[in-house]
Design a protein around this motif. Sequence first.
Motif, PDB file in Angstrom:
ATOM      1  N   LYS A  16      -6.853  75.903-111.891  1.00 34.87           N
ATOM      2  CA  LYS A  16      -7.018  76.754-110.710  1.00 34.87           C
ATOM      3  C   LYS A  16      -7.543  76.000-109.494  1.00 34.87           C
ATOM      4  O   LYS A  16      -7.111  76.231-108.363  1.00 34.87           O
ATOM      5  N   ARG A  17      -8.487  75.052-109.708  1.00 36.99           N
ATOM      6  CA  ARG A  17      -9.125  74.365-108.587  1.00 36.99           C
ATOM      7  C   ARG A  17      -9.286  72.874-108.892  1.00 36.99           C
ATOM      8  O   ARG A  17     -10.404  72.346-108.883  1.00 36.99           O
ATOM      9  N   PRO A  18      -8.201  72.167-109.180  1.00 37.77           N
ATOM     10  CA  PRO A  18      -8.318  70.771-109.631  1.00 37.77           C
ATOM     11  C   PRO A  18      -9.022  69.849-108.640  1.00 37.77           C
ATOM     12  O   PRO A  18      -9.739  68.928-109.056  1.00 37.77           O
ATOM     13  N   ASN A  19      -8.852  70.089-107.347  1.00 38.88           N
ATOM     14  CA  ASN A  19      -9.406  69.180-106.341  1.00 38.88           C
ATOM     15  C   ASN A  19     -10.734  69.657-105.761  1.00 38.88           C
ATOM     16  O   ASN A  19     -11.265  69.025-104.843  1.00 38.88           O
ATOM     17  N   ALA A  20     -11.266  70.755-106.294  1.00 41.99           N
ATOM     18  CA  ALA A  20     -12.584  71.238-105.847  1.00 41.99           C
ATOM     19  C   ALA A  20     -13.673  70.407-106.523  1.00 41.99           C
ATOM     20  O   ALA A  20     -13.556  70.022-107.684  1.00 41.99           O
ATOM     21  N   VAL A  21     -14.719  70.104-105.776  1.00 34.06           N
ATOM     22  CA  VAL A  21     -15.832  69.315-106.328  1.00 34.06           C
ATOM     23  C   VAL A  21     -16.626  70.165-107.314  1.00 34.06           C
ATOM     24  O   VAL A  21     -16.975  71.312-107.010  1.00 34.06           O
ATOM     25  N   TRP A  22     -16.915  69.615-108.481  1.00 38.89           N
ATOM     26  CA  TRP A  22     -17.790  70.297-109.443  1.00 38.89           C
ATOM     27  C   TRP A  22     -19.147  69.607-109.548  1.00 38.89           C
ATOM     28  O   TRP A  22     -20.182  70.254-109.517  1.00 38.89           O
ATOM     29  N   LEU A  23     -19.159  68.281-109.668  1.00 38.98           N
ATOM     30  CA  LEU A  23     -20.407  67.541-109.873  1.00 38.98           C
ATOM     31  C   LEU A  23     -20.676  66.605-108.692  1.00 38.98           C
ATOM     32  O   LEU A  23     -19.751  65.958-108.191  1.00 38.98           O
ATOM     33  N   SER A  24     -21.941  66.545-108.271  1.00 40.67           N
ATOM     34  CA  SER A  24     -22.344  65.628-107.192  1.00 40.67           C
ATOM     35  C   SER A  24     -23.513  64.781-107.688  1.00 40.67           C
ATOM     36  O   SER A  24     -24.556  65.318-108.075  1.00 40.67           O
ATOM     37  N   GLN A  25     -23.311  63.451-107.667  1.00 39.52           N
ATOM     38  CA  GLN A  25     -24.297  62.522-108.221  1.00 39.52           C
ATOM     39  C   GLN A  25     -24.779  61.536-107.156  1.00 39.52           C
ATOM     40  O   GLN A  25     -23.977  60.782-106.604  1.00 39.52           O
ATOM     41  N   PRO A  26     -26.081  61.506-106.863  1.00 38.98           N
ATOM     42  CA  PRO A  26     -26.588  60.494-105.933  1.00 38.98           C
ATOM     43  C   PRO A  26     -26.851  59.158-106.638  1.00 38.98           C
ATOM     44  O   PRO A  26     -27.450  59.134-107.726  1.00 38.98           O
ATOM     45  N   VAL A  27     -26.398  58.069-106.036  1.00 33.46           N
ATOM     46  CA  VAL A  27     -26.645  56.717-106.549  1.00 33.46           C
ATOM     47  C   VAL A  27     -27.061  55.861-105.363  1.00 33.46           C
ATOM     48  O   VAL A  27     -26.299  55.718-104.401  1.00 33.46           O
ATOM     49  N   ASN A  28     -28.274  55.326-105.432  1.00 35.95           N
ATOM     50  CA  ASN A  28     -28.817  54.522-104.329  1.00 35.95           C
ATOM     51  C   ASN A  28     -28.727  55.242-102.985  1.00 35.95           C
ATOM     52  O   ASN A  28     -28.382  54.668-101.952  1.00 35.95           O
ATOM     53  N   GLY A  29     -28.999  56.541-103.035  1.00 31.98           N
ATOM     54  CA  GLY A  29     -29.028  57.339-101.808  1.00 31.98           C
ATOM     55  C   GLY A  29     -27.675  57.813-101.331  1.00 31.98           C
ATOM     56  O   GLY A  29     -27.591  58.572-100.362  1.00 31.98           O
ATOM     57  N   GLN A  30     -26.591  57.405-101.994  1.00 38.06           N
ATOM     58  CA  GLN A  30     -25.247  57.833-101.611  1.00 38.06           C
ATOM     59  C   GLN A  30     -24.746  58.891-102.597  1.00 38.06           C
ATOM     60  O   GLN A  30     -24.863  58.715-103.808  1.00 38.06           O
ATOM     61  N   TRP A  31     -24.171  59.967-102.057  1.00 36.99           N
ATOM     62  CA  TRP A  31     -23.690  61.046-102.913  1.00 36.99           C
ATOM     63  C   TRP A  31     -22.239  60.812-103.308  1.00 36.99           C
ATOM     64  O   TRP A  31     -21.399  60.512-102.460  1.00 36.99           O
ATOM     65  N   HIS A  32     -21.956  60.937-104.592  1.00 37.53           N
ATOM     66  CA  HIS A  32     -20.613  60.748-105.136  1.00 37.53           C
ATOM     67  C   HIS A  32     -20.151  62.073-105.750  1.00 37.53           C
ATOM     68  O   HIS A  32     -20.809  62.614-106.646  1.00 37.53           O
ATOM     69  N   ASP A  33     -19.035  62.580-105.263  1.00 41.34           N
ATOM     70  CA  ASP A  33     -18.508  63.857-105.736  1.00 41.34           C
ATOM     71  C   ASP A  33     -17.426  63.646-106.791  1.00 41.34           C
ATOM     72  O   ASP A  33     -16.604  62.720-106.683  1.00 41.34           O
ATOM     73  N   VAL A  34     -17.423  64.524-107.801  1.00 43.86           N
ATOM     74  CA  VAL A  34     -16.431  64.470-108.873  1.00 43.86           C
ATOM     75  C   VAL A  34     -15.749  65.832-108.958  1.00 43.86           C
ATOM     76  O   VAL A  34     -16.424  66.854-109.098  1.00 43.86           O
ATOM     77  N   THR A  35     -14.443  65.856-108.860  1.00 41.59           N
ATOM     78  CA  THR A  35     -13.700  67.113-108.899  1.00 41.59           C
ATOM     79  C   THR A  35     -13.477  67.573-110.339  1.00 41.59           C
ATOM     80  O   THR A  35     -13.683  66.813-111.295  1.00 41.59           O
ATOM     81  N   TRP A  36     -12.990  68.809-110.468  1.00 43.70           N
ATOM     82  CA  TRP A  36     -12.684  69.337-111.803  1.00 43.70           C
ATOM     83  C   TRP A  36     -11.636  68.466-112.500  1.00 43.70           C
ATOM     84  O   TRP A  36     -11.761  68.176-113.695  1.00 43.70           O
ATOM     85  N   ALA A  37     -10.606  68.063-111.762  1.00 45.28           N
ATOM     86  CA  ALA A  37      -9.560  67.227-112.364  1.00 45.28           C
ATOM     87  C   ALA A  37     -10.115  65.874-112.801  1.00 45.28           C
ATOM     88  O   ALA A  37      -9.751  65.356-113.868  1.00 45.28           O
TER      89      ALA A  37
END
Length: 545
Positions: A16-37
């Motif tokens: 339904k929402r493959p390209n929507a962000v599900w998880l957001s992880q900060p590493v060294n102050g930078q945020w990295h987003d991970v989508t459902w897909a």
Amino acid sequence: MIEQLPLERLALWVEKRPNAVWLSQPVNGQWHDVTWAQVDDQARRMAAALHALGCSPGDRVALLSKNCAEWVIADLAIMLAGLISVPLYPLQSAESINYVLHHSQCKVIFLGKLDEPAKLEPGITPELIRIAMPYPTIKAEHGWHALLAAHAPLLDAHVQSADALLSILYTSGTTGQPKGVMLSAKAFAYAGSQSVKELQITEQDQYFSYLPLSHAAERFLVEMNALYSGGRIAFVESLETFASDLRHVRPTVFFSVPRLWTRFQQGVLEKLPQAKLARLLRIPMIGSLVAGKIRKGLGLDRARILVSGAAAIPPALLEWYQSIGMTVCEGYGMTEHMAYGCFNRPGQVRFGTVGRPMPGNELRIADSGEILLHCPSLMLGYYLDPEKTAETITDGWLHTGDKGEVDAAGFLKITGRVKDIFKTSKGKYIAPAPIEGEIAKNLLVEQVCLMGSNLAQPLALIELSPAARQQAREHVAAELLHTLQQLNARLEAHERLSHFIVVREAWTVDNGCMTPTMKIRRNVLEGLFLDQLAALDAKQPLHWQ
């Protein structure tokens, strides 16, 4: 009614929402987003890697890490591979880790973000296959990114069945060795799907994950609720960045424990003393501006569901939050039923209670006063311990070990632990929880533990708040003695406290005084202080250790 099991729910969002962000992880102050897909792709690659490393359906796989995106992805990979997850507390001792790994017969362990990996490594046996998440951690022969790159996504994924074992969650063990609570896919699905529906949580909601995912409450309230609602999860990077990460994320759903709710309050009062805050809040317009500024400063200005659990929270603290426009909803649950128990819903809150049973749960009070629960999320039993299982579950009813009472509106009030009630040398029984709650109203008190088994009168061990430790001893002493005097005036003669003992060392997981889920180990504290009681001066009710 369970609509979908966890893997079916994952598949829904991937479609339904493959390209929507599900998880957001900060590493060294930078945020990295991970989508459902991307979550699905990584989880399937890791599931294939687990098969390649020799795992067969039903094998146990441990997770030892602080919360991060990879924790959730690894959890889903374990499910996709048809394996059983065994989460470990990142604050557990090496000895406790070793016990759980042996008892659960784990074959593989995921190793991730850890504060002191060298302290924990002795608990991990050499024969275990180690997989390191992409953070500084314990040495491992396999790396996260290398395994993802080496394996194609698993296409023939495991098909979950409702009653099959999904995870073994080990209780934190206030006494004795931890017990392995066996939870089915149905337990995860029922807790997640029903709470999302009851609390009207949607894909627009934002979670902030920092309490251990190895604990049933965080796994249910954050991981499962996000999986079933489609809401986003953001993780904290470190203790040092906690406050700034929280302000960055501004969650709409936020879960914490009483000790941290107290810390948040203390942080506010260090900048704006209570007397001044109270005066400002009484002024129309200015009061709402001040309250709004506090909520924004905490990063909770968007939060519409605020939750407290894991231990009792003083009603006075709830009232303080209410005064700044934050209604904290206290809930009650246990690992043995996936923490899906009773809850004060937003708009239906009664302070001093843990709310009413969630949908599908039945609650009754035994003749002994013990709380019994009958719930669809009930555990399958304790791993390799049928005797303890039979003691805990009778005719489908879970014996919680907690005592309580239900008011006319159906709200449950916890009155103490069945085993916490002690008898003084005068033969009188005392329930410590209500008295501890009264002492905790004093803002100088961080934590309190009542003891009195076989003593003429009970006494209280008190850990001061960090702010109180910075104040003049004379002022703190005067405030504590005033609390003791006021309290004893309201108590029955056999309940009156002989002493307050102010402890020198803070109670922590490392020194064994707290469980990894921040519960006080009463028996440990009693053992530490028993020898000191004889030296107490009867004429000096306040004693500094």
